[in-house]
Structures are given as C-alpha cells and as structure tokens.
Design a protein around this motif. Structure first.
Motif, PDB file in Angstrom:
ATOM      1  N   TYR A 288       2.952   6.195  -7.897  1.00 41.72           N
ATOM      2  CA  TYR A 288       3.715   5.270  -8.747  1.00 41.72           C
ATOM      3  C   TYR A 288       2.818   4.650  -9.803  1.00 41.72           C
ATOM      4  CZ  TYR A 288       1.688   1.296  -6.211  1.00 41.72           C
ATOM      5  OH  TYR A 288       0.833   0.380  -5.683  1.00 41.72           O
ATOM      6  N   PRO A 292       4.537   5.032 -16.111  1.00 40.92           N
ATOM      7  CA  PRO A 292       5.214   6.185 -16.702  1.00 40.92           C
ATOM      8  C   PRO A 292       4.225   7.224 -17.255  1.00 40.92           C
ATOM      9  CG  PRO A 292       5.166   4.384 -18.281  1.00 40.92           C
ATOM     10  CD  PRO A 292       4.542   3.858 -17.018  1.00 40.92           C
ATOM     11  N   ARG A 294       4.059  10.068 -20.268  1.00 43.77           N
ATOM     12  CA  ARG A 294       4.782  10.470 -21.492  1.00 43.77           C
ATOM     13  C   ARG A 294       4.127  11.744 -22.036  1.00 43.77           C
ATOM     14  NH1 ARG A 294       3.225   4.922 -23.019  1.00 43.77           N
ATOM     15  NH2 ARG A 294       4.730   3.531 -22.019  1.00 43.77           N
ATOM     16  N   CYS A 328       9.431   8.297 -15.279  1.00 44.31           N
ATOM     17  CA  CYS A 328       9.202   6.877 -15.017  1.00 44.31           C
ATOM     18  C   CYS A 328       9.937   6.431 -13.756  1.00 44.31           C
ATOM     19  CB  CYS A 328       9.624   6.030 -16.213  1.00 44.31           C
ATOM     20  SG  CYS A 328      11.376   6.090 -16.587  1.00 44.31           S
ATOM     21  N   ARG A 329       9.518   5.296 -13.236  1.00 39.50           N
ATOM     22  CA  ARG A 329      10.171   4.707 -12.075  1.00 39.50           C
ATOM     23  C   ARG A 329      11.446   4.007 -12.548  1.00 39.50           C
ATOM     24  NH1 ARG A 329       4.796   2.164 -11.551  1.00 39.50           N
ATOM     25  NH2 ARG A 329       5.850   0.213 -12.097  1.00 39.50           N
ATOM     26  N   ASP A 331      12.311   1.023 -12.271  1.00 36.04           N
ATOM     27  CA  ASP A 331      12.055  -0.288 -12.877  1.00 36.04           C
ATOM     28  C   ASP A 331      11.443  -0.174 -14.274  1.00 36.04           C
ATOM     29  OD1 ASP A 331       9.690   0.599 -11.135  1.00 36.04           O
ATOM     30  OD2 ASP A 331       8.777  -0.969 -12.379  1.00 36.04           O
ATOM     31  N   GLN A 332      11.066   1.049 -14.648  1.00 41.13           N
ATOM     32  CA  GLN A 332      10.471   1.239 -15.974  1.00 41.13           C
ATOM     33  C   GLN A 332      11.455   1.847 -16.972  1.00 41.13           C
ATOM     34  OE1 GLN A 332       7.423   3.836 -14.483  1.00 41.13           O
ATOM     35  NE2 GLN A 332       5.822   2.265 -14.689  1.00 41.13           N
ATOM     36  N   ASP A 334      14.300   1.001 -18.466  1.00 40.67           N
ATOM     37  CA  ASP A 334      14.770   0.269 -19.643  1.00 40.67           C
ATOM     38  C   ASP A 334      13.704   0.233 -20.728  1.00 40.67           C
ATOM     39  OD1 ASP A 334      16.523  -0.309 -17.542  1.00 40.67           O
ATOM     40  OD2 ASP A 334      17.206  -2.127 -18.570  1.00 40.67           O
ATOM     41  N   LYS A 335      12.499  -0.123 -20.308  1.00 41.52           N
ATOM     42  CA  LYS A 335      11.416  -0.275 -21.280  1.00 41.52           C
ATOM     43  C   LYS A 335      11.077   1.063 -21.923  1.00 41.52           C
ATOM     44  CE  LYS A 335       6.818  -2.312 -21.700  1.00 41.52           C
ATOM     45  NZ  LYS A 335       5.845  -1.248 -21.427  1.00 41.52           N
ATOM     46  N   GLU A 336      11.037   2.125 -21.131  1.00 45.00           N
ATOM     47  CA  GLU A 336      10.687   3.428 -21.683  1.00 45.00           C
ATOM     48  C   GLU A 336      11.771   3.936 -22.631  1.00 45.00           C
ATOM     49  OE1 GLU A 336       7.743   4.960 -21.492  1.00 45.00           O
ATOM     50  OE2 GLU A 336       7.204   3.062 -20.513  1.00 45.00           O
ATOM     51  N   ASP A 444       5.600   6.132  -3.768  1.00 46.87           N
ATOM     52  CA  ASP A 444       5.759   4.736  -4.179  1.00 46.87           C
ATOM     53  C   ASP A 444       4.824   3.829  -3.385  1.00 46.87           C
ATOM     54  OD1 ASP A 444       6.859   4.207  -1.696  1.00 46.87           O
ATOM     55  OD2 ASP A 444       8.927   4.090  -2.424  1.00 46.87           O
TER      56      ASP A 444
END
Length: 582
Positions: A288, A292, A294, A328-329, A331-332, A334-336, A444
RNA sequence: GCUGGAGUAGCUCAGCAGGUAGAGCAGCUGAUUCGUAAUCAGCAGGUCAGGGGUUCGAGUCCCCUCUUCAGCUCCA
C-alpha cells in the motif's frame, strides 16, 4: 407579428418539406422530421434516393406552400382513430404503437398534409420564408443499422434571409478551416491509396508539431510523478483473453494468424495499452506504500475501425495517444482522479482548446449487459463514486448511458470539429475490474491482499486528433511555440544573402525553427508566400538592416512591428516560446 | 459496414454526341536585384485511381476493386 422559437420555425419547415415531397412523390412514406441544432431534417422511405435536381424541385414546391400560407393547426385523436388516419404510413403506425396508453395522440395539419407530431409549430406556413435544403443522405430507421435505410433531407431555416445568408457563409468559412483540407494543403499530412484507409502519412510539419506536443506532455507528466514506460505494440491472443478484449473487442483489433487454427500462434496489434502497462505493476509484489503508482506512455495503438468511419486525422486506424494508468487505493481515488482532470485541463488551456470542450459522464447501459464485464452492483457503486467526485469538483457535465468502457465509467472531454461533429478528445476512466482479472494486488497495512482501483486516462488525448483540432482552431496558424516554422528570413536582394544566411544560422543555433527564402523574387511575393504558409514571423533584410545588424520584423497577424536588433528579436521569440503564448 | 456523391499534372479545375489530353498556380531554366499580398520569358510535367469488358477506337459507356467526401451506424 407573433414571435416563435426558432425550433418551432424549423420544425414547421420540416413539415412543409414533407408536404412538398408528398406532392412530388406521392408514394413516399414519411418517418420522422425534427428540428435540430442549426436546422432540421426529415426521413423518407422512397424507391430511389433524391438527386440534387429533385432537391431543388422540392425546395421550389416548399416555396409554393409557404406562399399559400396554410394555417397550421393541431388536434388530438384517440388511438384507434389515429391509426385509421395513418393507415398508409407504416412508420407512423410504429411510432403510435409506442406512445403511452390512454393519452391523446397529437397531430398537426396544414393544407392537405397531416403529421403525427407533438409540436410546437408556427401559426401558418407563410412564416417560413428563409430556408434552404442542404443535402440528401441515407439514415437508418430509428438509428438501427439492422433496419431499413431511409432517405434523409437536411435543411436549415432562419427568421430572416440575412441570418440564413450569414449561416450559409459561416458554413463555407468553416470548410476553409477543415484540417482535412488545410492539413493537406499546408503539408502536415497526406494519404496514399495503396497504403490504406485511416493510415495517414505525417509529413515533416505534422511530425514536428506532434513531436513538440509529445515532449511537452512527457515532461509535464514527469513533473507530476508519472513513470514512463515503453511496451510492445502487439501480443499473443492469450493477453487479450485475460483482459477481456478477445471477447469484447475482437472486431476492433488487427489479428495476425488464424484464430481457428489451434496449433498456430495468434498475435494481435494492441488497441489499448492497459494490459501491457499493467505488467509493470505485476512485475513484483506491491505494498500500500507503493501506491499511488502513475504510469505514462506515448503509445501507438491500432484499431480496426469500419471503413466508413475514417476522417482525416480525427478518426484513423493507427494513432498515438498520451496514455496512462494509475493504480491507487480506494482512499486515494478522489485525489488521483482530480489530478488527472487537472492535468487534462492544464493541457487544454495551454494549447487553447479549453473553451471549446464539454464534459460527458459516460455510464454503462444496464439493458445491454453483454457489452460490459462485472455485476450491476459494482457498476452502480462505482458510478455513484465517480459522480460524487465530479460533483465535488464542480464539473459541469452531461450524462450518457451506454458510452462507458467495457470495464468502467468514463469522464469524456468532448470537442467539436469545424463541421460540428463531436468526438472524444480526452478520457479519464475508473476501472474496478481489470486489476482483479490480471491479479494486480497490493498488501494493505493489515497485511491483507487488495485490488487497487485503476484509472485509465489520457492527458492530451490522441496526438493526431489534437493536431487536427489545433489546425482547425487556428486555421493553420499555430501559436509560435508549436509552429513548424517560426520565422522566415527574407533578403530583399542578392546583396543581403550572406547576411541573411548568417542571421538564419544564428536563429537555428538558438534552437528555433527557421527557413531562409533567398530566391530572387520580389519581396511582396515572398511575403505573400509566407502568409499563405502561416509563418508567424517574417524577417525582412535589406541594405539598411544589414548595415545596422538588424531585422525588420513582420508579424503574420499584426503586420510590421518594427526594426530591431537580432538579439531583441531572439529574446522576443524565446519569451513567446517559453510562455507558450497563443 | 450502409446510402449517395467524387477520383484528369504537386494543387484548383476544364475536357462528357466515344476519335489518342488542356488552363491557372506550383516546379525547373534563364533574365530581373527589386522595400511589404503575385516581375518577365521559356521548359518540363499525366499508364486520365487500378483491373476487366463493349467498340475499328474509351478520360468519356458497362462491371469489379481501391481511395476519398457527406450522412447514418460504430467509436472499448
């Protein structure tokens, strides 16, 4: 005089056209005829498609109907009477059949013509004064390629002759910007019949612009934490069987080898980069903490589009895109996702296309399950998630059912070409399925194996398509930082040729794209040629400039902007390139 | 893929009652050495998209294929 919405006027024009067609072709059967953006159409079932001469005759008859000033009246009928009235019109009967039970069925009537129609219309046919029929083409009944092809006539109508004339002139102007014409004229690309459809040759100017875009995009992505990959352009069918392409996209792929021969190795050119780039993720176990991740790649793809679909550089069979995949996880996510949208927006703003795009939230079609992988619950869940991201970002979008990828929903950034036809320029997709198919996992913080979300995205989309739209946007006169030739040196007489050569070399050494036109032609002639070629700067040098070590600078758009030292011009150019000025 | 247009010189186009191809621009050569949208003259350039057929003879008529344009369908 009463005011009517332009749609009502156009809708009435379409009815008048149908009336004229029935007068001239009594055996014609009418289908549908709505008002559309900028005009109207009507579909007819006739023995033979309309010729240009017949179109003129129809237009003439329409003028007669307009002159006759029939009152346009509406009335309602119960179902059985409606069917009786339309008994000779099979397409209308089919439409009536689909109307909700128990509600009255609307009709509109003018003169001898009556049509099943919800309206609205203008009050009499005399209102439709400024109209023109534009083209006759084929169109499937109900847009279904398995059903009969009807003959569609497109036309346009306006409140007055001046607006109509302005519209027709705008259509002509648009044709001049068409990249498929300008791009060939200015030698950005060409095609060769024995190479094949959808396989353009990018000529030095086109290749240069795409190279400039690619370098810029790759550098920008590097700054944003992307890791560049280079993966194969083809693979064995085994790969596509895992990804789902073999079952869901085989018609779109170029396959090498006989898929029916069990012994033979079968390869296919890649239609997408995802299953290849995933292998980078899969090359070792992931934690984890790694996310992320990319990945980006300037990726050439091959898609076997059907023969009628190709268009210039906008729809082709081999193209190169700014492809990328993010793992990405949850929880990531939205941001990604936001990062991808921001990158795309930055690209669009920089090249100047940001004002011309619209956003589309492309969802699956629950009625067409075999097109998609995964369960209904998964789809609904991820679509809700995506919608909340979009809404949270304040993106204004339309929703489109049935436009999703087979593995997940998309945010498509749509753009229209010079003819008004819409295409996807950029796409950002959330994929909740392929990770599982490929066994892409991460461990994780609890030590449990999890599947990441995968975002498939482009940052500037397909380079060929982007080039096409830039040519149309700027009518061939690209901004200085993208112009294949940024300046041309124009000596007035042979006396300045040595000086011009030195000047040219200085600019080349400074890293600019420059040409030297030292033909013994009149300066006006040479300037005209540079104008036609849409070169941003013309550097005129005569005796005066030579003696002062200067250049007389002519801007393509603004004309003469003064005589300056070579250093001053160099810094001006450098500043424009650096700022990517439009 | 479907319906309908179209394909003649690098480009824009003419040639269409079937009688062996023409213009402008671009190109090349020479002259001109010129200050902001076209200097003058000459030359060269085409298996008329490709293939087959009808005909004494096909760019021109017929068939097939390819390419291209508009629209429809498609666009993971």
């Amino acid at each position: 005089m009463a005011d009517f919405p332009i749609n009502a006027l156009r809708h009435s024009a379409s009815h008048i056209m149908a009336q004229a067609v029935l007068r001239l072709f009594p055996k014609a059967r009418t289908a549908i005829g709505p008002a559309i953006e900028n005009g109207f159409y009507y579909d007819f079932d006739v023995d033979k498609p309309f010729t240009a001469e017949e179109l003129e005759a129809i237009e003439k008859e329409m003028k007669v109907i307009v002159k006759e000033r029939y009152k346009i009246e509406s009335f309602d009928l119960p179902r059985d009477e409606a069917c009786a009235l339309m008994k000779d019109q099979p397409y209308k009967l089919e439409l009536i059949d689909e109307l909700p039970e128990g509600e009255p069925i609307h009709f509109y009537k003018h003169g001898e013509f009556t049509d099943l129609c919800a309206g609205p219309h203008v009050d009499h046919t005399g209102r439709v004064k400024a109209f023109k029929l534009l083209s006759a083409t084929g169109a499937y009944w109900r847009g279904d390629s398995n059903r009969k092809m009807l003959c569609r006539i497109y036309g346009t109508a306006f409140d007055n002759k001046e607006e109509l004339q302005a519209h027709l002139e705008a259509l002509e102007e648009a044709k001049k910007r068409d990249h498929n014409r300008l791009g060939r004229e200015l030698e950005y690309f060409t095609t060769v019949d024995y190479i094949g459809q959808g396989l353009p040759i990018l000529m030095p100017k086109g290749a240069r612009v795409i190279q400039l875009l690619q370098r810029w995009v790759e550098d920008e992505e590097q700054k944003r934490g992307y890791l560049l990959t280079k993966t194969p352009m083809m693979a064995k069918s085994d790969l596509y069987k895992i990804s789902g392409h073999w079952d869901h996209y085989r018609d779109g792929m170029f396959i090498m080898g006989d898929p029916d021969d069990e012994e033979a190795e079968v390869f296919a050119l890649r239609p997408m980069t995802c299953p290849f780039q995933f292998q980078v993720y899969l090359s070792r176990t992931r934690s984890y903490r790694d996310l992320p991740m990319r990945f980006n790649e300037t990726s050439t793809l091959f898609r076997n589009e059907s023969s009628g679909e190709m268009h210039g550089l906008i729809r082709i069979r081999q193209f190169t895109i700014s492809e990328g995949h993010l793992a990405c996880r949850p929880d990531q996510l939205d941001k990604e996702f936001e990062g991808c949208v921001n990158l795309a927006s930055h690209m669009l703003e920089t090249v100047g296309l940001d004002e011309d795009v619209s956003f589309r939230f492309s969802k699956w079609d629950p009625q067409n399950r075999e097109k998609y992988i995964g369960s209904a619950e998964q789809w609904e869940q991820v679509q809700v998630r995506m919608k909340s991201i979009l809404d949270h970002m304040g993106i204004v979008y339309t929703e489109a059912d049935g436009e999703a990828a087979f593995y997940g929903p998309k945010l498509d950034i749509q753009i229209r070409n010079v003819h008004g036809k819409e295409d996807t320029l950029i796409t950002i997709q959330i994929d909740f399925q392929l990770a599982e198919r490929f066994g892409m996992e991460y461990t994780d913080s609890e030590g449990q194996k999890q599947f990441p979300y995968v975002i498939h995205r482009t940052s500037i989309g397909c380079y060929e398509r982007t080039l096409a739209l830039l040519i149309e946007k700027y009518a061939g006169a690209l901004p200085v930082w993208l112009a294949p030739t940024q300046a041309v040196v124009l000596p007035i007489t042979e006396r300045q040729h040595d000086y011009a050569q030195t000047l040219y070399q200085r600019l080349v050494d400074a890293g600019f794209r420059v040409e030297l036109d030292d033909r013994n032609e009149k300066i006006g002639f040479k300037i005209r040629e540079a104008q036609v070629q849409k070169v941003p700067y013309m550097l005129v040098v005569g005796d005066k400039e030579m003696e002062g070590g200067q250049v007389a600078v002519r801007d393509r758009r603004e004309g003469d902007i003064g005589t300056m030292t070579v250093d001053d011009f160099l810094s001006r150019l450098a500043q424009q390139v650096e700022s990517k000025a439009k």
